[in-house]
Design an enzyme around this catalytic site. Structure first.
Site, PDB file in Angstrom:
ATOM      1  N   HIS A  94     -47.592 -37.255  19.842  1.00  0.00           N
ATOM      2  CA  HIS A  94     -47.002 -37.728  20.427  1.00  0.00           C
ATOM      3  C   HIS A  94     -46.011 -38.862  19.796  1.00  0.00           C
ATOM      4  O   HIS A  94     -45.978 -39.742  19.808  1.00  0.00           O
ATOM      5  CB  HIS A  94     -47.898 -38.684  21.294  1.00  0.00           C
ATOM      6  CG  HIS A  94     -47.404 -40.198  22.421  1.00  0.00           C
ATOM      7  ND1 HIS A  94     -48.026 -39.832  23.052  1.00  0.00           N
ATOM      8  CD2 HIS A  94     -46.046 -39.539  22.801  1.00  0.00           C
ATOM      9  CE1 HIS A  94     -47.114 -40.574  24.343  1.00  0.00           C
ATOM     10  NE2 HIS A  94     -46.157 -40.075  23.675  1.00  0.00           N
TER      11      HIS A  94
ATOM     12  N   ARG B  51     -45.750 -36.833  29.731  1.00  0.00           N
ATOM     13  CA  ARG B  51     -46.927 -37.081  29.625  1.00  0.00           C
ATOM     14  C   ARG B  51     -48.263 -36.398  29.780  1.00  0.00           C
ATOM     15  O   ARG B  51     -47.752 -35.298  30.510  1.00  0.00           O
ATOM     16  CB  ARG B  51     -47.264 -38.190  30.867  1.00  0.00           C
ATOM     17  CG  ARG B  51     -46.892 -40.149  30.867  1.00  0.00           C
ATOM     18  CD  ARG B  51     -47.697 -40.360  28.547  1.00  0.00           C
ATOM     19  NE  ARG B  51     -47.174 -41.857  29.061  1.00  0.00           N
ATOM     20  CZ  ARG B  51     -45.889 -42.248  27.996  1.00  0.00           C
ATOM     21  NH1 ARG B  51     -45.143 -40.990  27.536  1.00  0.00           N
ATOM     22  NH2 ARG B  51     -45.440 -43.534  28.025  1.00  0.00           N
TER      23      ARG B  51
ATOM     24  N   GLU C  85     -55.401 -38.105  24.180  1.00  0.00           N
ATOM     25  CA  GLU C  85     -54.868 -38.115  22.935  1.00  0.00           C
ATOM     26  C   GLU C  85     -56.109 -39.336  21.908  1.00  0.00           C
ATOM     27  O   GLU C  85     -55.965 -40.568  22.690  1.00  0.00           O
ATOM     28  CB  GLU C  85     -53.153 -38.632  23.714  1.00  0.00           C
ATOM     29  CG  GLU C  85     -52.300 -37.936  23.663  1.00  0.00           C
ATOM     30  CD  GLU C  85     -51.087 -38.521  23.920  1.00  0.00           C
ATOM     31  OE1 GLU C  85     -50.697 -39.248  23.365  1.00  0.00           O
ATOM     32  OE2 GLU C  85     -49.897 -37.768  24.427  1.00  0.00           O
TER      33      GLU C  85
HETATM   34  C1  DGY Z   1     -42.856 -43.570  25.918  1.00  0.00           C
HETATM   35  O1  DGY Z   1     -41.953 -44.552  24.780  1.00  0.00           O
HETATM   36  O2  DGY Z   1     -42.676 -43.369  27.047  1.00  0.00           O
HETATM   37  C2  DGY Z   1     -43.195 -42.742  24.516  1.00  0.00           C
HETATM   38  O3  DGY Z   1     -43.919 -41.612  25.355  1.00  0.00           O
HETATM   39  C3  DGY Z   1     -43.127 -42.864  23.409  1.00  0.00           C
HETATM   40  O4  DGY Z   1     -42.093 -43.282  22.935  1.00  0.00           O
END
Ligand code: DGY
Length: 324
Positions: free
Chosen positions: A284, A236, A265
Site C-alpha cells: 500500500h 482498496r 493489510e
Molecule cells: C489513500 O489516500 O486513500 C491511499 O490509499 C493512501 O495513500
C-alpha cells in the site's frame, strides 16, 4: 488549547505546525494503536488526526463527547463511519488531489512490472536460473496497442489514463456516470463494466470501496475478463474477491495481478496470493513519496485546525454537517 490525538508519527513540518496550535499527543508506535487504546485516547479529545489503518466507528465516535473534527490523512475514508460523525455534527476531512500523480505512477509501476514479468525475472536470476538469452523465456504482454480498462475515471483514474496515452493504448472507462470532458482529453470510451472487463487487456481499479463496490471483481467479473488479461488494484483491497482472483490466476485464465492494496493489510505471510508467480504485491505505497506524504500531512492538519476553529474544512467528505 484544544487536545488532539494523532494516530502515528506523520511528516515533521505538519506536526510542528499542529503543535503550535494545539496540545498534541502522537501515538509513537510503528503500528496503529489497538482499537480500545484509540477509543480511550480519543475519549477526551477535541480533534482526531487518523489514518486509513484506524477503525473510527460509531462506538468510538459516541465515546468521544468533546470530539469536533476528524481529519484523515488519506483520500479514502472507508475506515470511518461518516454517517455516525455526521449525525453528531462532526466534519470529516480527507486529502484529495495531492496524491493523484504519485498513485498514478505506482499504478503504472505495477502495470509495467506485471505485464513484463519484472519481479519474476528477478526471482529467476536469484534462483540461479539465468543461463542464456532465451527466445521463449519470460514472455509478457506488449502494452503498445493493448486496451486499458479504467474502473473509475476520477482524479487518479484520469492520471493513469493520461500516462496510457504515451504508451499508445486504447482506453475504456466505466463508472457511475460518463465524464465526457476528462475522457475526451485522453480519448477514452465509456462502457458498462461488463464490456470493459471483456475487452481490456489490463484492468486498473480506481473506485472507492463502498458497499456497492465490495467484491465488484468477483468470480463472475474475473470470468468476463479476457484470457491472459492483467488486473491491477491501487484502490482498496476489498474491491477484489481474493479467493476468486487466486482461482482465476491458478486456472491460467488471468495473466497476472499487481496489487498495492489487499484485504486484510498486511496479508498473512502464508496467504496463497503471496507465493503466486504472476502476482506482484506492494505494501500500500501508492502515495508513498516524500513530497506527497508531506502534502497529505499538511492538508490533514489544515482540515483539523479549521475544524477546531469552527471553520468549514477545506476538504470535507460530509459537508452536509454545515447545512443540517
Ligand atoms: C489513500 O489516500 O486513500 C491511499 O490509499 C493512501 O495513500
Amino acid at each position: 488549547m484544544n487536545n488532539v490525538f494523532v494516530t502515528r508519527p506523520i511528516p515533521q513540518n505538519a506536526l510542528d505546525h499542529l503543535r503550535r496550535e494545539a496540545t498534541v499527543e502522537v501515538w509513537p508506535g510503528p503500528l496503529p494503536p489497538p482499537y480500545e487504546e484509540l477509543r480511550r485516547r480519543v475519549a477526551t479529545c477535541d480533534g482526531l488526526l487518523c489514518l486509513l489503518t484506524d477503525r473510527v466507528d460509531a462506538t468510538l465516535i459516541a465515546s468521544a463527547p468533546k470530539l469536533r473534527v476528524i481529519s484523515q490523512m488519506a483520500v479514502g475514508y472507508d475506515n470511518i463511519d461518516v454517517a455516525a460523525a455526521t449525525s453528531r455534527g462532526i466534519p470529516v476531512g480527507h486529502t484529495p488531489g495531492v496524491l493523484t500523480e504519485a498513485t498514478a505512477d505506482l499504478t503504472w509501476a505495477l502495470i509495467l512490472a506485471t505485464a513484463r514479468r519484472v519481479v519474476e525475472g528477478m526471482r529467476f536470476i536469484d534462483a540461479g536460473q539465468w543461463q542464456t538469452w532465451d527466445p521463449l523465456g519470460l514472455l509478457g504482454m506488449e502494452l503498445h496497442g493493448a486496451t486499458l480498462g479504467i474502473l473509475g475515471l476520477g482524479r487518479i483514474g484520469a492520471a493513469v489514463a493520461r500516462r496510457a496515452v504515451g504508451f499508445g493504448m486504447r482506453l475504456l472507462y466505466t463508472g457511475p456516470r460518463e465524464k465526457p470532458d476528462v475522457a475526451a482529453g485522453v480519448g477514452a470510451i465509456y462502457t458498462d463494466v461488463d464490456t470493459l472487463l471483456h475487452e481490456s487487456d489490463v484492468v486498473s481499479i480506481h473506485c472507492p470501496l463502498t458497499p456497492a463496490t465490495r467484491h465488484l471483481i468477483n468470480a463472475h467479473a474475473l470470468a468476463r475478463m479476457k484470457p491472459g488479461a492483467i488486473l491491477v488494484n491501487t484502490a482498496r483491497g476489498g474491491i477484489v474477491d481474493h479467493a476468486a482472483l487466486l482461482d482465476a490466476l491458478r486456472s491460467g485464465h488471468l495473466g497476472g495481478a499487481g496489487l498495492d492494496v489487499t484485504e486484510p493489510e498486511p496479508l498473512p505471510a502464508d496467504h496463497p496470493l503471496m507465493g503466486e508467480d504472476r502476482v506482484i504485491i506492494t505494501p500500500h505505497i501508492g502515495s508513498a513519496t516524500v513530497r506527497t506524504r508531506a502534502r497529505m500531512a499538511d492538508m490533514a492538519v489544515s482540515n483539523l485546525l479549521a475544524g477546531l476553529r469552527g471553520d468549514p474544512l477545506p476538504h470535507c467528505v460530509n459537508p452536509d454537517v454545515y447545512t443540517r
